[in-house]
Design an enzyme around this catalytic site. Structure first.
Site, short mmCIF file in Angstrom:
data_model
loop_
_atom_site.label_atom_id
_atom_site.label_comp_id
_atom_site.label_asym_id
_atom_site.label_seq_id
_atom_site.Cartn_x
_atom_site.Cartn_y
_atom_site.Cartn_z
N ASP A 90 0.86 -1.18 0.00
CA ASP A 90 0.00 0.00 0.00
C ASP A 90 0.90 1.23 0.00
O ASP A 90 2.09 1.15 0.34
CB ASP A 90 -0.93 -0.01 1.23
N ASP A 125 -3.64 7.47 -3.45
CA ASP A 125 -5.03 7.91 -3.60
C ASP A 125 -5.47 8.64 -2.33
O ASP A 125 -4.84 8.51 -1.29
CB ASP A 125 -5.93 6.69 -3.85
N ALA A 195 -11.59 3.41 1.08
CA ALA A 195 -12.29 4.17 2.13
C ALA A 195 -13.59 3.52 2.60
O ALA A 195 -14.57 4.20 2.90
CB ALA A 195 -12.54 5.60 1.65
N CYS A 278 -14.13 -23.52 18.51
CA CYS A 278 -13.28 -23.63 17.33
C CYS A 278 -12.39 -24.85 17.51
O CYS A 278 -12.06 -25.23 18.63
CB CYS A 278 -12.42 -22.36 17.23
N CYS A 280 -9.33 -25.17 15.77
CA CYS A 280 -8.00 -24.90 15.23
C CYS A 280 -6.95 -25.40 16.23
O CYS A 280 -7.27 -25.68 17.38
CB CYS A 280 -7.84 -23.41 14.91
N CYS A 283 -7.01 -23.59 19.62
CA CYS A 283 -8.18 -23.83 20.46
C CYS A 283 -8.25 -25.27 20.96
O CYS A 283 -8.83 -25.53 22.02
CB CYS A 283 -9.45 -23.44 19.71
N1 GUN Z 1 -6.48 1.05 3.22
C1 GUN Z 1 -7.78 1.07 3.62
N2 GUN Z 1 -8.49 1.91 2.84
C2 GUN Z 1 -7.64 2.39 1.90
C3 GUN Z 1 -7.81 3.29 0.79
O1 GUN Z 1 -8.89 3.81 0.52
N3 GUN Z 1 -6.70 3.55 0.05
C4 GUN Z 1 -5.47 3.00 0.33
N4 GUN Z 1 -4.45 3.28 -0.46
N5 GUN Z 1 -5.30 2.16 1.37
C5 GUN Z 1 -6.37 1.87 2.14
ZN ZN Z 2 -9.36 -21.47 17.10
#
Ligand code: GUN
Ligand code: ZN
Length: 489
Positions: A90, A125, A195, A278, A280, A283
């Site tokens: 990201d 963004d 978002a 659970c 797993c 657990c």
């Molecule tokens: N991580 C969670 N939401 C967003 C987003 O709208 N844009 C970016 N780049 N990372 C995110």
């Molecule tokens: Zn578990």
């Protein structure tokens, strides 16, 4: 050029696909565990053990710390994290949305992601939150689109790093759609929906559904879609059914930090758990009390959270293969009333879902009143014109000796309505439905029956009320057909 995303199976608007990256092919839908380069509760190389095929990390955090940046630039991102599979990075957008300002430009962060060998990069963004004034959403979207186009010019298509084009537009569905159309013209490799975290944090699943559907309507249906920040397994079935392919989970670690234990039906605080629901490895080797008291409680919880996250994604994929994803969605959406709002909102988009839903799949199971609004029911009502009925016709739910006296025999089955008896075993009429239909189901079936009768004005219909049915629409029906009540006549 072969496509980087190949869809192999479909159900509703959901699909199983193969996404090709420079570090291998992943099968979608899948979740990318979020790796914080500063604190690793669980090592990236261990992520395979839980079922992860791909991870995501933050290039902005790496670029801000000298040791991390230098190692990443010298040895590459995969060496830094010690993970040999695909890694998505990201940008600093999330930090931007939290702190308002960051010390990097779009161009710098794109170049950095390329330089460290990211498999999927994200431009800078602007994640516009829900409900902001329209003017702000529009102007931030303009900036986002400019930056994304710049990024697309900087990164060669079909060579090395794939490029994500996040769809923004706040809660304005027309802006989401316009943004998606605009991005599609520039051919990004992956389309994250941005978002949406604030919507999920406040349980606004109905609004989330609208954001997903409006964005999807502007995208090429064969392109991979990432739901940014979605990591709670409770909503995977819903989001996948709407056409989301990639998810990322920081939730597994963030929840663990707060002593929260994830299940597909919702989240528990560890202190409230007397039993561990659970199987797993964590657990099965601890009691609830042992888990609460363990020194490495947070790590153990993070592991459990990952196990249940990937278990659910496998279940979703199996449902796609079987053609019963919508049944799974309906079950999952009963976990919380706000999820139920999401389900109801999803079926207000049945017209759109119907275009994607395979025409034939496994037996339709009626799971509750919402099932009456499924795309399959809508599809039948749109095709009523195809039935031409002349002469006499009997409509009933159970066969009787008298049927032979009529030119046409129609079966009445809620929520569909009336159809020629020959189709009884044909999908979707072979549906498993309750023997006593609820009001919503009966409404749909009677509406469709009334339309069928109106479409065939020359035929003479007899409607046998042979279930114990009672509904206000029966009166309207009785003006168009002979309505018989077998128990009373
Ligand atoms: N991580 C969670 N939401 C967003 C987003 O709208 N844009 C970016 N780049 N990372 C995110
Ligand atoms: Zn578990």
């Amino acid at each position: 050029m072969t496509s980087i995303f190949e869809i192999t199976h479909k159900d509703a608007a959901g699909r199983i696909g193969k996404l090709t990256t420079a570090h291998g092919v992943v099968e979608t839908p899948t979740v990318m565990p979020v790796i914080n380069p500063n604190i690793q509760v669980i090592k990236p190389s261990e992520m395979y053990d839980f079922g992860a095929q791909m991870i995501i990390t933050n290039s902005y955090i790496i670029s801000r710390r000298d040791e991390l940046r230098e190692t990443a630039l010298r040895d590459g991102l995969h060496s830094l994290l010690d993970f040999d599979g695909p890694i998505m990075t990201d940008s600093g957008s999330f930090q931007l949305s939290v702190y308002g300002d960051i010390e990097v430009t779009n161009q710098q962060i794109i170049e950095f992601q390329q330089a460290i060998g990211s498999d999927i990069g994200v431009p800078l963004d602007i994640p516009t939150p829900p409900d902001v004034p329209r003017g702000r959403a529009e102007s931030e979207l303009e900036t986002t689109l400019e930056r994304l186009k710049d990024a697309r010019r900087m990164v060669d298509a079909g060579n090395g790093m794939l490029l994500a084009g996040p769809v923004q537009g706040s809660t304005y569905t027309d802006l989401r759609r316009r943004s998606a159309i605009s991005l599609s013209e520039h051919k990004f490799d992956v389309y994250p929906l941005g978002a949406v975290v604030p919507l999920m944090e406040s349980y606004r699943y109905a609004d989330l559904v609208d954001v997903i559907v409006s964005s999807k309507k502007g995208l090429d249906p064969t392109a991979p879609v990432h739901l940014f920040g979605a990591g709670h397994p409770m909503m995977f079935a819903l989001a996948v059914a709407l056409g989301c392919d990639l998810f990322d989970s920081a939730a597994y670690a963030l929840y663990a930090k707060d002593h929260r234990y994830i299940t597909v039906l919702g989240t528990y605080h560890l202190d409230d758990l007397h039993y561990l629901p659970c199987s797993c490895p964590i657990c099965m080797s601890h009691t609830a009390q042992q888990l609460q008291q363990a020194d490495n409680c947070k790590e153990l919880l993070a592991r459990h959270n990952l196990y249940v996250t990937f278990e659910e994604m496998r279940r979703v994929k199996q449902a796609i293969r079987e053609g019963n994803l919508l049944e799974l969605v309906e079950q999952r959406c009963r976990a919380h009333p706000r999820m139920l709002e999401g389900l109801k909102r999803m079926y207000t988009h049945s017209e759109w879902l119907e275009q994607h839903d395979p025409a034939s799949k496994s037996t339709f199971f009626y799971c509750g009143p919402e099932s009456a609004d499924r795309p399959e029911v809508l599809r039948f009502s749109k095709r009523l014109e195809r039935f031409t009925i002349t002469g006499s016709a009997i409509i009933r739910s159970t066969p009787s000796k008298r049927d032979q006296d009529y030119d046409n025999i129609l079966t009445f089955k809620s929520p569909f309505g009336s159809y020629p008896v020959e189709l009884l075993e044909v999908y979707p009429f072979n549906a498993e439905v309750p023997r006593t239909p609820d009001h919503r189901s009966l409404t749909r079936a009677l509406e469709n029956t009334i339309r069928l009768i109106e479409l065939n004005p020359d035929a003479e219909f007899t409607f046998v009320c042979d279930g114990d049915i009672d509904h206000p629409l029966l009166e309207e029906l009785s003006r168009l057909a002979t309505v018989e009540h077998p128990d009373t006549t």
